[in-house]
Motif scaffolding. Structure first.
Motif, mmCIF file in Angstrom:
data_model
loop_
_atom_site.group_PDB
_atom_site.id
_atom_site.type_symbol
_atom_site.label_atom_id
_atom_site.label_comp_id
_atom_site.label_asym_id
_atom_site.label_seq_id
_atom_site.Cartn_x
_atom_site.Cartn_y
_atom_site.Cartn_z
ATOM 1 N N GLN A 157 0.831 -1.209 0.000
ATOM 2 C CA GLN A 157 0.000 0.000 0.000
ATOM 3 C C GLN A 157 0.864 1.257 0.000
ATOM 4 O OE1 GLN A 157 -0.405 2.122 3.105
ATOM 5 N NE2 GLN A 157 -1.303 3.580 1.679
ATOM 6 N N LEU A 158 1.867 1.305 0.854
ATOM 7 C CA LEU A 158 2.712 2.501 0.940
ATOM 8 C C LEU A 158 3.522 2.722 -0.337
ATOM 9 C CD1 LEU A 158 3.858 2.271 4.648
ATOM 10 C CD2 LEU A 158 2.709 4.228 3.591
ATOM 11 N N ARG A 159 4.041 1.645 -0.912
ATOM 12 C CA ARG A 159 4.795 1.784 -2.169
ATOM 13 C C ARG A 159 3.889 2.248 -3.301
ATOM 14 N NH1 ARG A 159 9.980 -0.567 -2.511
ATOM 15 N NH2 ARG A 159 10.536 -1.769 -0.674
ATOM 16 N N ASP A 160 2.698 1.643 -3.397
ATOM 17 C CA ASP A 160 1.772 1.987 -4.486
ATOM 18 C C ASP A 160 1.249 3.408 -4.382
ATOM 19 O OD1 ASP A 160 2.107 -0.597 -5.419
ATOM 20 O OD2 ASP A 160 0.104 -1.293 -4.809
ATOM 21 N N GLU A 161 0.871 3.819 -3.175
ATOM 22 C CA GLU A 161 0.215 5.115 -3.003
ATOM 23 C C GLU A 161 1.174 6.265 -2.700
ATOM 24 O OE1 GLU A 161 -3.083 4.941 -0.284
ATOM 25 O OE2 GLU A 161 -3.854 3.103 -1.215
ATOM 26 N N ALA A 162 2.303 5.970 -2.057
ATOM 27 C CA ALA A 162 3.182 7.056 -1.619
ATOM 28 C C ALA A 162 4.624 6.895 -2.089
ATOM 29 C CB ALA A 162 3.141 7.158 -0.090
ATOM 30 N N GLY A 163 4.947 5.760 -2.707
ATOM 31 C CA GLY A 163 6.314 5.530 -3.161
ATOM 32 C C GLY A 163 7.312 5.368 -2.031
ATOM 33 N N VAL A 164 6.823 4.926 -0.870
ATOM 34 C CA VAL A 164 7.659 4.796 0.317
ATOM 35 C C VAL A 164 7.571 3.364 0.836
ATOM 36 C CG1 VAL A 164 8.020 5.621 2.685
ATOM 37 C CG2 VAL A 164 7.135 7.181 0.959
ATOM 38 N N PRO A 165 8.681 2.674 0.980
ATOM 39 C CA PRO A 165 8.628 1.348 1.608
ATOM 40 C C PRO A 165 8.193 1.466 3.075
ATOM 41 C CG PRO A 165 10.769 1.733 0.583
ATOM 42 C CD PRO A 165 10.030 3.026 0.549
ATOM 43 N N ARG A 194 17.228 11.093 -0.481
ATOM 44 C CA ARG A 194 15.926 11.650 -0.852
ATOM 45 C C ARG A 194 15.672 13.009 -0.198
ATOM 46 N NH1 ARG A 194 11.785 6.642 -1.302
ATOM 47 N NH2 ARG A 194 13.252 5.091 -2.045
ATOM 48 N N GLY A 195 16.547 13.381 0.740
ATOM 49 C CA GLY A 195 16.398 14.657 1.442
ATOM 50 C C GLY A 195 15.396 14.596 2.587
ATOM 51 N N TRP A 196 15.060 13.406 3.063
ATOM 52 C CA TRP A 196 14.049 13.249 4.100
ATOM 53 C C TRP A 196 14.642 13.179 5.505
ATOM 54 C CZ3 TRP A 196 10.976 8.796 1.335
ATOM 55 C CH2 TRP A 196 10.373 9.311 0.182
ATOM 56 N N VAL A 197 15.903 12.813 5.595
ATOM 57 C CA VAL A 197 16.591 12.689 6.880
ATOM 58 C C VAL A 197 17.994 13.245 6.715
ATOM 59 C CG1 VAL A 197 17.556 11.008 8.539
ATOM 60 C CG2 VAL A 197 15.267 10.641 7.607
ATOM 61 N N ILE A 221 23.184 11.183 15.165
ATOM 62 C CA ILE A 221 21.780 11.519 15.354
ATOM 63 C C ILE A 221 21.134 11.606 13.974
ATOM 64 C CG2 ILE A 221 20.202 13.313 16.134
ATOM 65 C CD1 ILE A 221 21.892 13.628 18.526
ATOM 66 N N ALA A 222 19.968 10.964 13.850
ATOM 67 C CA ALA A 222 19.171 11.081 12.634
ATOM 68 C C ALA A 222 18.082 12.106 12.909
ATOM 69 C CB ALA A 222 18.556 9.740 12.266
ATOM 70 N N GLU A 223 17.923 13.025 11.982
ATOM 71 C CA GLU A 223 16.924 14.085 12.137
ATOM 72 C C GLU A 223 16.016 14.112 10.917
ATOM 73 O OE1 GLU A 223 16.617 18.947 12.646
ATOM 74 O OE2 GLU A 223 18.581 17.997 12.481
ATOM 75 N N LEU A 224 14.726 14.155 11.163
ATOM 76 C CA LEU A 224 13.733 14.244 10.102
ATOM 77 C C LEU A 224 13.726 15.665 9.550
ATOM 78 C CD1 LEU A 224 11.354 12.746 8.674
ATOM 79 C CD2 LEU A 224 9.885 13.641 10.495
ATOM 80 N N THR A 225 13.873 15.791 8.244
ATOM 81 C CA THR A 225 13.852 17.116 7.616
ATOM 82 C C THR A 225 12.400 17.551 7.365
ATOM 83 O OG1 THR A 225 13.880 16.241 5.376
ATOM 84 C CG2 THR A 225 16.039 16.635 6.425
ATOM 85 N N ASP A 226 12.229 18.799 6.997
ATOM 86 C CA ASP A 226 10.888 19.276 6.647
ATOM 87 C C ASP A 226 10.337 18.496 5.455
ATOM 88 O OD1 ASP A 226 10.957 21.126 8.704
ATOM 89 O OD2 ASP A 226 11.555 22.807 7.410
ATOM 90 N N ALA A 227 11.191 18.170 4.489
ATOM 91 C CA ALA A 227 10.752 17.386 3.327
ATOM 92 C C ALA A 227 10.328 15.980 3.752
ATOM 93 C CB ALA A 227 11.862 17.313 2.284
ATOM 94 N N GLY A 228 11.063 15.402 4.699
ATOM 95 C CA GLY A 228 10.706 14.081 5.213
ATOM 96 C C GLY A 228 9.384 14.114 5.960
ATOM 97 N N PHE A 229 9.182 15.166 6.737
ATOM 98 C CA PHE A 229 7.930 15.311 7.469
ATOM 99 C C PHE A 229 6.763 15.486 6.498
ATOM 100 C CE2 PHE A 229 4.772 17.568 10.077
ATOM 101 C CZ PHE A 229 4.666 16.674 11.127
ATOM 102 N N ALA A 230 6.969 16.256 5.442
ATOM 103 C CA ALA A 230 5.920 16.435 4.428
ATOM 104 C C ALA A 230 5.595 15.108 3.737
ATOM 105 C CB ALA A 230 6.358 17.484 3.401
ATOM 106 N N THR A 231 6.611 14.306 3.477
ATOM 107 C CA THR A 231 6.401 12.984 2.878
ATOM 108 C C THR A 231 5.582 12.109 3.819
ATOM 109 O OG1 THR A 231 8.444 13.123 1.614
ATOM 110 C CG2 THR A 231 7.581 10.913 2.022
ATOM 111 N N LEU A 232 5.924 12.136 5.086
ATOM 112 C CA LEU A 232 5.195 11.363 6.087
ATOM 113 C C LEU A 232 3.732 11.824 6.165
ATOM 114 C CD1 LEU A 232 5.304 9.249 8.389
ATOM 115 C CD2 LEU A 232 5.921 11.139 9.911
#
Length: 152
Positions: free
Chosen positions: A33-41, A85-88, A101-112
Protein backbone atom coordinates in the motif's frame (compact mmCIF):
# COMPACT_ATOMS: atom_id res chain seq x y z
CA UNK A 1 19.00 -35.85 31.10
CA UNK A 2 16.65 -34.89 28.29
CA UNK A 3 13.27 -33.43 29.07
CA UNK A 4 10.21 -33.86 26.92
CA UNK A 5 9.24 -30.72 24.97
CA UNK A 6 6.27 -28.76 26.26
CA UNK A 7 4.09 -29.15 23.16
CA UNK A 8 1.41 -26.56 22.46
CA UNK A 9 -2.18 -27.45 23.28
CA UNK A 10 -4.60 -27.39 20.34
CA UNK A 11 -5.97 -23.93 21.17
CA UNK A 12 -2.42 -22.60 21.64
CA UNK A 13 -1.34 -24.10 18.32
CA UNK A 14 -4.34 -22.55 16.55
CA UNK A 15 -3.56 -19.14 18.09
CA UNK A 16 0.12 -19.51 17.17
CA UNK A 17 -0.66 -20.39 13.55
CA UNK A 18 -3.00 -17.39 13.25
CA UNK A 19 -0.35 -15.10 14.74
CA UNK A 20 2.39 -16.37 12.43
CA UNK A 21 0.17 -15.78 9.41
CA UNK A 22 -0.58 -12.23 10.56
CA UNK A 23 3.13 -11.61 11.14
CA UNK A 24 3.97 -12.88 7.66
CA UNK A 25 1.14 -11.26 5.67
CA UNK A 26 0.71 -7.89 7.39
CA UNK A 27 4.14 -6.38 6.61
CA UNK A 28 3.85 -7.08 2.88
CA UNK A 29 0.28 -5.73 2.75
CA UNK A 30 1.38 -2.51 4.47
CA UNK A 31 4.48 -2.25 2.30
CA UNK A 32 2.50 -2.74 -0.91
CA UNK A 33 0.00 0.00 0.00
CA UNK A 34 2.71 2.50 0.94
CA UNK A 35 4.79 1.78 -2.17
CA UNK A 36 1.77 1.99 -4.49
CA UNK A 37 0.21 5.12 -3.00
CA UNK A 38 3.18 7.06 -1.62
CA UNK A 39 6.31 5.53 -3.16
CA UNK A 40 7.66 4.80 0.32
CA UNK A 41 8.63 1.35 1.61
CA UNK A 42 7.05 0.47 4.95
CA UNK A 43 10.47 0.26 6.64
CA UNK A 44 11.22 3.86 5.60
CA UNK A 45 7.78 5.02 6.70
CA UNK A 46 8.42 3.53 10.16
CA UNK A 47 11.72 5.40 10.44
CA UNK A 48 10.08 8.69 9.43
CA UNK A 49 7.19 8.08 11.86
CA UNK A 50 9.52 7.28 14.77
CA UNK A 51 11.56 10.42 14.15
CA UNK A 52 8.44 12.58 13.81
CA UNK A 53 7.31 11.59 17.31
CA UNK A 54 10.57 12.64 18.97
CA UNK A 55 11.42 16.07 20.38
CA UNK A 56 13.20 17.99 17.64
CA UNK A 57 12.23 15.14 15.27
CA UNK A 58 15.64 13.57 16.00
CA UNK A 59 17.13 10.63 17.86
CA UNK A 60 20.34 8.66 18.21
CA UNK A 61 20.80 6.09 15.49
CA UNK A 62 21.31 3.28 18.03
CA UNK A 63 18.01 4.12 19.74
CA UNK A 64 16.24 4.38 16.39
CA UNK A 65 17.60 0.97 15.34
CA UNK A 66 16.29 -0.56 18.55
CA UNK A 67 12.88 1.09 18.10
CA UNK A 68 12.36 -0.08 14.53
CA UNK A 69 13.82 -3.51 15.21
CA UNK A 70 16.73 -3.19 12.80
CA UNK A 71 20.42 -3.89 13.09
CA UNK A 72 22.66 -0.83 13.14
CA UNK A 73 24.00 -1.64 9.68
CA UNK A 74 20.52 -2.14 8.18
CA UNK A 75 19.32 1.11 9.71
CA UNK A 76 22.42 2.93 8.48
CA UNK A 77 21.70 1.72 4.93
CA UNK A 78 18.05 2.83 5.18
CA UNK A 79 18.99 6.24 6.60
CA UNK A 80 21.55 6.72 3.81
CA UNK A 81 18.74 6.17 1.29
CA UNK A 82 16.49 8.58 3.20
CA UNK A 83 19.33 11.14 3.19
CA UNK A 84 19.64 10.84 -0.59
CA UNK A 85 15.93 11.65 -0.85
CA UNK A 86 16.40 14.66 1.44
CA UNK A 87 14.05 13.25 4.10
CA UNK A 88 16.59 12.69 6.88
CA UNK A 89 19.95 14.18 7.77
CA UNK A 90 22.60 12.70 10.02
CA UNK A 91 24.84 14.64 12.33
CA UNK A 92 27.40 13.82 14.97
CA UNK A 93 26.11 13.42 18.48
CA UNK A 94 27.35 16.39 20.53
CA UNK A 95 27.80 14.31 23.71
CA UNK A 96 29.41 11.25 22.09
CA UNK A 97 31.68 11.61 19.05
CA UNK A 98 31.07 8.00 18.02
CA UNK A 99 27.29 8.41 18.03
CA UNK A 100 25.15 9.84 15.28
CA UNK A 101 21.78 11.52 15.35
CA UNK A 102 19.17 11.08 12.63
CA UNK A 103 16.92 14.08 12.14
CA UNK A 104 13.73 14.24 10.10
CA UNK A 105 13.85 17.12 7.62
CA UNK A 106 10.89 19.28 6.65
CA UNK A 107 10.75 17.39 3.33
CA UNK A 108 10.71 14.08 5.21
CA UNK A 109 7.93 15.31 7.47
CA UNK A 110 5.92 16.44 4.43
CA UNK A 111 6.40 12.98 2.88
CA UNK A 112 5.19 11.36 6.09
CA UNK A 113 2.17 13.67 6.25
CA UNK A 114 1.25 12.82 2.68
CA UNK A 115 1.63 9.06 3.22
CA UNK A 116 -0.05 8.85 6.64
CA UNK A 117 -3.75 9.04 5.63
CA UNK A 118 -3.50 6.12 3.21
CA UNK A 119 -1.39 4.11 5.66
CA UNK A 120 -3.83 4.67 8.53
CA UNK A 121 -6.75 3.74 6.25
CA UNK A 122 -4.95 0.50 5.34
CA UNK A 123 -4.24 -0.31 9.01
CA UNK A 124 -7.92 0.27 9.76
CA UNK A 125 -9.03 -1.94 6.84
CA UNK A 126 -6.65 -4.76 7.70
CA UNK A 127 -6.90 -4.73 11.50
CA UNK A 128 -9.23 -2.40 13.36
CA UNK A 129 -12.32 -2.66 11.14
CA UNK A 130 -12.46 -6.32 12.22
CA UNK A 131 -12.25 -5.63 15.97
CA UNK A 132 -14.63 -4.15 18.51
CA UNK A 133 -13.50 -1.98 21.43
CA UNK A 134 -13.03 -5.00 23.72
CA UNK A 135 -10.89 -6.72 21.08
CA UNK A 136 -8.69 -3.64 20.78
CA UNK A 137 -8.25 -3.52 24.55
CA UNK A 138 -7.33 -7.22 24.62
CA UNK A 139 -4.96 -6.82 21.66
CA UNK A 140 -3.19 -3.95 23.44
CA UNK A 141 -2.96 -5.98 26.65
CA UNK A 142 -1.73 -9.14 24.89
CA UNK A 143 0.90 -7.37 22.82
CA UNK A 144 1.94 -5.45 25.95
CA UNK A 145 2.64 -8.77 27.66
CA UNK A 146 4.58 -10.19 24.69
CA UNK A 147 6.74 -7.18 23.80
CA UNK A 148 9.00 -7.14 26.88
CA UNK A 149 10.19 -10.66 26.13
CA UNK A 150 11.12 -9.64 22.59
CA UNK A 151 13.00 -6.45 23.34
CA UNK A 152 15.62 -7.72 25.65
Amino acid sequence: MTTEPRWLATDQLDAWMNLTQVLMLLPSALDRQLRDEAGVPHAYYQILAMLSAEPGRAMRMTDLARRVGATSSRLSHAVASLEQRGWVRRQACPSDRRGQIAELTDAGFATLEAAAPGHVAQVRRLIFDHLDDEDVTRLREITGKILPGLSG
